[in-house]
Write a protein that holds these residues in place. Structure first.
Motif, PDB file in Angstrom:
ATOM      1  N   ILE A 245     -15.408 -33.584 -33.271  1.00 51.34           N
ATOM      2  CA  ILE A 245     -15.423 -32.148 -33.550  1.00 51.34           C
ATOM      3  C   ILE A 245     -16.194 -31.372 -32.486  1.00 51.34           C
ATOM      4  N   ALA A 246     -17.100 -32.033 -31.759  1.00 51.55           N
ATOM      5  CA  ALA A 246     -17.867 -31.327 -30.724  1.00 51.55           C
ATOM      6  C   ALA A 246     -16.964 -30.698 -29.660  1.00 51.55           C
ATOM      7  N   PRO A 247     -15.919 -31.400 -29.165  1.00 53.87           N
ATOM      8  CA  PRO A 247     -15.029 -30.759 -28.187  1.00 53.87           C
ATOM      9  C   PRO A 247     -14.320 -29.532 -28.750  1.00 53.87           C
TER      10      PRO A 247
ATOM     11  N   GLY B  27     -16.042 -21.905 -28.208  1.00 59.11           N
ATOM     12  CA  GLY B  27     -17.280 -21.161 -28.039  1.00 59.11           C
ATOM     13  C   GLY B  27     -18.195 -21.243 -29.225  1.00 59.11           C
ATOM     14  N   GLY B  28     -18.177 -22.387 -29.919  1.00 60.17           N
ATOM     15  CA  GLY B  28     -18.979 -22.535 -31.123  1.00 60.17           C
ATOM     16  C   GLY B  28     -20.370 -23.079 -30.900  1.00 60.17           C
TER      17      GLY B  28
ATOM     18  N   PRO C 118      -7.040 -21.772 -30.107  1.00 63.39           N
ATOM     19  CA  PRO C 118      -7.077 -21.763 -31.575  1.00 63.39           C
ATOM     20  C   PRO C 118      -8.512 -21.667 -32.074  1.00 63.39           C
ATOM     21  N   GLN C 119      -8.737 -20.777 -33.056  1.00 59.72           N
ATOM     22  CA  GLN C 119     -10.087 -20.542 -33.551  1.00 59.72           C
ATOM     23  C   GLN C 119     -10.315 -21.111 -34.943  1.00 59.72           C
ATOM     24  N   ASP C 120      -9.264 -21.466 -35.660  1.00 59.54           N
ATOM     25  CA  ASP C 120      -9.439 -21.999 -37.013  1.00 59.54           C
ATOM     26  C   ASP C 120     -10.019 -23.393 -36.946  1.00 59.54           C
ATOM     27  N   VAL C 121     -11.027 -23.660 -37.791  1.00 62.08           N
ATOM     28  CA  VAL C 121     -11.610 -25.003 -37.859  1.00 62.08           C
ATOM     29  C   VAL C 121     -10.608 -25.962 -38.480  1.00 62.08           C
TER      30      VAL C 121
END
Length: 218
Positions: free
Chosen positions: A69-71, A77-78, A211-214
């Motif tokens: 999930i880190a990538p 930009g999280g 894409p911005q959705d988790v």
């Protein structure tokens, strides 16, 4: 510009696919980790008979969850960042600053990939204290020109083998989360550098949105 966009397209598609896979694996790993921890709480405090494996299993799931999930977070930009300066600058100047910072990050990540590879290989020498797997897997694929080999639990230059039978899990299966995570972070970093170069060349309008959705809704 066309060359940069041509390089960016496949890399962006790869990172998007890897991110989608990583997000869903992370969801599954989180659910399993919670279940394992709750199971240990029940056995420890209700039955007064703690199990030997849940702590290590939860750690295994947490490591792979982080590595995958880190990538995704880095790409969207999280990560924690101070962006006051870049927001105040014109878009091209901000892109130039971002490109310089990404270049430094790339050097760090490439070194991290080397260290992650070495650490994963050393993990084949050690076994888990409580986790077992029903197979032994050997894999080796040299990467020409890099001095590295995608290798798991073998010293051979090239190998591929799978044998069945319960054995204690090599710690390389845990440490592999570090190597995989750093490789994925490096690919994301290269994509962000290409995007910055395209922006500097005045082609920001041609860039696809990240894409911005988790976790994307059905």
């Amino acid at each position: 510009m066309a060359v940069l966009l041509g390089l960016l397209g496949p890399l962006q598609a790869l990172n998007t696919a890897a991110g989608a896979f990583g997000r869903w694996v992370t969801v599954a790993a989180m659910a399993l980790m919670v279940a394992v921890i709750l199971l240990q709480v029940f056995f420890r405090y209700v039955l007064n008979n703690a199990l030997p494996w849940p702590d290590e299993a939860a750690r295994f799931l947490m490591l792979w969850m982080t590595g995958l999930i880190a990538p995704v977070a880095y790409r969207r930009g999280g990560f924690v960042a101070i962006d006051l300066v870049s927001r105040a600058l014109p878009s091209r100047v901000a892109a130039l600053l971002g490109l310089a910072l990404l270049s430094v990050a790339l050097l760090v990540l490439l070194k991290g990939v080397q260290l992650g590879h070495s650490h994963t290989m050393s993990g084949c020498l050690f076994k888990s204290a409580s986790l077992w797997v029903p197979f032994t897997f050997e894999f080796a694929l040299p990467l020409p020109g890099s001095g590295l080999s995608l290798t798991l639990c073998t010293r051979a230059d090239a190998a591929l083998g799978l044998s069945f039978g319960w054995v204690k899990m090599p710690l390389a299966m845990m440490y592999g989360s570090l190597f995989v995570g750093l490789v994925l972070l490096t690919l994301v970093n290269i994509e962000l550098m290409l995007r910055a170069l395209v922006t500097l060349g005045g082609g920001a309008a041609a860039l696809q949105a990240i894409p911005q959705d988790v976790v994307e809704a059905e």
